[in-house]
Design a protein around this motif. Structure first.
Motif, PDB file in Angstrom:
ATOM      1  N   HIS A   6      42.998  40.910  44.607  1.00 43.60           N
ATOM      2  CA  HIS A   6      42.104  41.609  43.674  1.00 43.60           C
ATOM      3  C   HIS A   6      43.115  41.974  42.548  1.00 43.60           C
ATOM      4  N   HIS A  32      39.452  32.193  42.305  1.00 44.60           N
ATOM      5  CA  HIS A  32      39.080  33.608  42.901  1.00 44.60           C
ATOM      6  C   HIS A  32      37.843  34.305  42.316  1.00 44.60           C
ATOM      7  N   CYS A  36      34.867  35.620  44.522  1.00 42.44           N
ATOM      8  CA  CYS A  36      34.988  37.232  44.613  1.00 42.44           C
ATOM      9  C   CYS A  36      33.930  37.677  43.383  1.00 42.44           C
ATOM     10  N   CYS A  39      35.318  40.853  41.537  1.00 39.06           N
ATOM     11  CA  CYS A  39      36.572  40.442  40.388  1.00 39.06           C
ATOM     12  C   CYS A  39      35.708  39.633  39.333  1.00 39.06           C
TER      13      CYS A  39
HETATM   14 ZN   LIG Z   1      38.632  39.928  43.827  1.00 36.44          ZN
END
Ligand SMILES: [Zn+2]
Length: 167
Positions: A6, A32, A36, A39
């Motif tokens: 992250h 990512h 995620c 994020c």
């Molecule tokens: Zn993340």
């Protein structure tokens, strides 16, 4: 381990907005962000903030530059009538204006990056940016006024009747 991913995503996101990142990093970041939600939300909010910020310099500083430039130029003209340092004043004026124009995109990117990185409110960023633009012009105006004061001081010492001549 997850925490590092992250953090890396946030760092890459900030870098990609300011200076650009390498293709593999870009690919990793995209991957990512798809995986995620946290994020991805962060990225969307940052993008939104930056887009809002990018709308500002087009509207504000151009007008600001024109007005401060005019003001400084008027001061310089007033001063150069009674002083031999008119050329110096013009150089200062031009330099302050050029500095403002040339540094604006760079400075703005810095401010945008800073805002994205630390979540600074938009108003604070705008104030900071406007200050950055006005400070060189204010310094030039101060220099003009100082030169003018010095010139008048000398004129007063050497020629006491000088003050009667209309300006
Ligand atoms: Zn993340």
């Amino acid at each position: 381990m997850n925490e590092n991913f992250h953090q890396r995503a946030q760092r890459l996101l900030a870098e990609s907005l300011v200076e650009g990142i390498a293709a593999p990093d870009q690919a990793w970041l995209g991957q990512h962000l798809r995986e995620c939600p946290d994020c991805a939300r962060e990225a969307a909010a940052t993008q939104e903030l930056l887009q809002a910020l990018r709308g500002v310099p087009v509207a504000v500083p151009r007008d600001l530059v024109a007005r401060t430039q005019l003001r400084v130029r008027l001061r310089a003209q007033e001063a150069s009538e009674s002083s031999r340092s008119g050329l110096l004043l013009w150089v200062i004026t031009a330099a302050s204006w050029l500095l403002g124009v040339l540094s604006a995109p760079l400075v703005w990117r810095g401010f945008a990056w800073f805002g994205g990185q630390f979540g600074v409110p938009r108003l604070a960023l705008e104030m900071g940016f406007v200050l950055w633009w006005t400070v060189p012009a204010l310094l030039a105006a101060a220099a003009v006024l100082y030169q003018r004061g010095v010139a008048q001081g000398f004129a007063g010492q050497r020629l006491p009747r000088e003050s009667k001549t209309p300006h």
